[in-house]
Design a protein around this motif. Structure first.
Motif, PDB file in Angstrom:
ATOM      1  N   PHE A 187      -6.831   6.204   7.592  1.00 29.68           N
ATOM      2  CA  PHE A 187      -7.658   6.055   6.414  1.00 29.68           C
ATOM      3  C   PHE A 187      -9.076   6.456   6.815  1.00 29.68           C
ATOM      4  O   PHE A 187      -9.571   6.041   7.866  1.00 29.68           O
ATOM      5  CB  PHE A 187      -7.617   4.624   5.887  1.00 29.68           C
ATOM      6  CG  PHE A 187      -6.303   4.260   5.263  1.00 29.68           C
ATOM      7  CD1 PHE A 187      -6.006   4.642   3.960  1.00 29.68           C
ATOM      8  CD2 PHE A 187      -5.343   3.551   5.972  1.00 29.68           C
ATOM      9  CE1 PHE A 187      -4.782   4.330   3.377  1.00 29.68           C
ATOM     10  CE2 PHE A 187      -4.120   3.231   5.410  1.00 29.68           C
ATOM     11  CZ  PHE A 187      -3.837   3.624   4.107  1.00 29.68           C
TER      12      PHE A 187
ATOM     13  N   ASN B 184      -2.749   5.556   8.804  1.00 25.90           N
ATOM     14  CA  ASN B 184      -2.159   5.943   7.522  1.00 25.90           C
ATOM     15  C   ASN B 184      -1.022   6.891   7.867  1.00 25.90           C
ATOM     16  O   ASN B 184      -1.257   8.027   8.259  1.00 25.90           O
ATOM     17  CB  ASN B 184      -3.203   6.626   6.633  1.00 25.90           C
ATOM     18  CG  ASN B 184      -2.663   6.912   5.242  1.00 25.90           C
ATOM     19  OD1 ASN B 184      -1.571   6.479   4.879  1.00 25.90           O
ATOM     20  ND2 ASN B 184      -3.431   7.647   4.453  1.00 25.90           N
TER      21      ASN B 184
ATOM     22  N   LYS C  79       0.797  -1.223   0.000  1.00 25.66           N
ATOM     23  CA  LYS C  79       0.000   0.000   0.000  1.00 25.66           C
ATOM     24  C   LYS C  79       0.833   1.278   0.000  1.00 25.66           C
ATOM     25  O   LYS C  79       0.285   2.362  -0.187  1.00 25.66           O
ATOM     26  CB  LYS C  79      -0.962   0.018   1.187  1.00 25.66           C
ATOM     27  CG  LYS C  79      -0.311   0.036   2.554  1.00 25.66           C
ATOM     28  CD  LYS C  79      -1.387   0.054   3.658  1.00 25.66           C
ATOM     29  CE  LYS C  79      -0.764   0.062   5.049  1.00 25.66           C
ATOM     30  NZ  LYS C  79      -1.805   0.104   6.107  1.00 25.66           N
ATOM     31  N   TYR C  80       2.130   1.165   0.219  1.00 27.64           N
ATOM     32  CA  TYR C  80       2.979   2.359   0.230  1.00 27.64           C
ATOM     33  C   TYR C  80       3.926   2.324  -0.962  1.00 27.64           C
ATOM     34  O   TYR C  80       4.457   1.267  -1.319  1.00 27.64           O
ATOM     35  CB  TYR C  80       3.792   2.431   1.526  1.00 27.64           C
ATOM     36  CG  TYR C  80       2.952   2.603   2.761  1.00 27.64           C
ATOM     37  CD1 TYR C  80       2.249   3.776   3.001  1.00 27.64           C
ATOM     38  CD2 TYR C  80       2.868   1.582   3.716  1.00 27.64           C
ATOM     39  CE1 TYR C  80       1.488   3.932   4.144  1.00 27.64           C
ATOM     40  CE2 TYR C  80       2.118   1.731   4.864  1.00 27.64           C
ATOM     41  CZ  TYR C  80       1.422   2.913   5.075  1.00 27.64           C
ATOM     42  OH  TYR C  80       0.672   3.069   6.207  1.00 27.64           O
TER      43      TYR C  80
END
Length: 402
Positions: free
Chosen positions: A321, A328, A196-197
């Motif tokens: 998020f 996040n 996700k990063y």
């Protein structure tokens, strides 16, 4: 900025009528599955918003050009109704012409069948009366790996565990130059961390001795971490993806400034601030943020900074998020500022809006938090103990999801 519709660029005042921003969302995004290959493709929703700068009124029925670079055969853009958006040949490759709706917006969807990145910008067509702000979007997972490039590596201890530093907000990823890449020039390297990063730097820089610096805040200390990278040509958009490296990490992910009087002394009184002094970062102000420090007389004599000093701002975000309990988080350095002969009373550096995308309030409607720290590095100085750091750094709330 001298007034609401004048922006200073290269010491010249340029009049703009419109402001254009883009917000991206990867959560629960669906698009047309035609062609069928996009049914399971990586998708991103983009909302382009146009307002008049003088009074911030939505600009309805306004023609907007969106440009992607590098143009890629792996990326398709869909209109809101599910039809495929068509490149406007009259405007040039990678350019698409849209018209805003009654609320001054255009909604489009990106879909990609491969790993990759796209530089995305949008501006009003009429008379060029809006600045083009560039964003970077990423597509990727671990399913596209080939054997053309080797996997990345990290420095593990004797137990094959990455020890997270308590004085450095980054861990470092080493790469071996891939034989499949003809030249290091003209290519970018993107790291994918825990699916996700993403972090993108020039491929040549990624091959240097320290490798890629990745925020340790992206690491998990509970489960195995996954790390891969892909290399993309900045013109042709040809992509090579690496196999995935899995490893454990231990320690505390470093995601806030440290108070360390021995190794990282703090002795400067000039506190950083945003624009006109606000501390909250919101959906309405994050697209044009500058962080500044003033040149103050310091208690020990002298000034906060002097000729040829380099100033490095670091921003730490501990957010969420939107509408969830999921963290996040990130940390990033802004572009270095070198003090020139004029030695200004104030130093200001822009915070890229793309770096602030997607930090929402949590399920309890509590905003995230951020910290902005800085270092003043005297000319020709390499000892971190001799760098200047603020006694008090900037802290505030962050929620950039409307």
């Amino acid at each position: 900025m001298e007034n609401n519709n004048t922006k200073t660029i290269n010491d010249q005042d340029v009049d703009y009528v419109y402001g254009v921003s883009i917000k991206f969302d990867k959560t629960g995004v669906t698009t047309s599955s035609s062609p069928i290959k996009y049914g399971t493709a990586d998708k991103i929703k983009a909302t382009i918003a146009v307002v008049t700068l003088v009074d911030s009124v939505a600009a309805a029925n306004t023609k907007v050009i969106m440009q992607i670079n590098p143009p890629s055969a792996d990326v398709t853009i869909f209109n809101k109704d599910g039809s495929v958006a068509v490149n406007d040949d009259d405007l040039g490759e990678g350019k698409f012409l849209f018209t805003t709706d009654g609320s001054g917006q255009v909604i489009v969807y990106f879909a990609s069948i491969n790993n990759g990145y796209q530089n995305v910008s949008a501006y009003v067509q009429a008379d060029g009366k809006s600045p083009a702000v560039e964003y970077v979007v990423f597509f990727g997972d671990y399913s596209h790996a080939d054997t053309s490039i080797p996997s990345p590596s990290v420095d593990l201890n004797d137990q094959s565990v990455l020890e997270i530093s308590q004085t450095d907000p980054y861990f470092y990823v080493a790469l071996i130059q891939a034989d499949a890449i003809d030249t290091t020039q003209g290519n970018s390297c993107v790291a994918i961390v825990n699916n996700k990063y993403f972090k993108k730097i020039p491929y040549q820089d990624a091959l240097e001795s320290t490798g890629m610096s990745i925020p340790s805040a992206w690491l998990s200390t509970q489960d195995k971490n996954q790390l891969a990278n892909f290399i993309e040509n900045d013109v042709s958009a040809v992509v090579f993806s690496s196999p995935t490296l899995e490893f454990l990490a231990e320690g505390t992910p470093y995601n806030h400034p440290k108070i360390d009087p021995v190794n990282l002394p703090r002795n400067l009184t000039s506190r950083p601030y945003l624009n006109t002094g606000q501390t909250s970062i919101t959906p309405s102000n994050y697209s044009n943020l500058y962080v500044s420090i003033d040149r103050a007389v310091e208690p020990g004599g002298g000034y906060t900074y002097n000729l040829n000093d380099k100033i490095k701002f670091t921003m730490y975000v501990n957010g969420f998020f939107a509408g969830s309990i999921l963290s996040n988080v990130t940390v990033f350095d802004l572009n270095d500022f070198t003090v020139k002969a004029s030695c200004p009373d104030t130093v200001s550096v822009q915070i890229p809006a793309a770096n602030l995308e997607g930090f929402g309030a949590n399920i309890s409607n509590t905003a995230g938090r951020y910290d902005i720290d800085y270092e003043v590095i005297p000319a020709n100085e390499t000892d971190p103990k001799k760098y200047g750091r603020p006694v008090n750094w900037l802290k505030g709330n962050i929620n950039t999801v409307a």
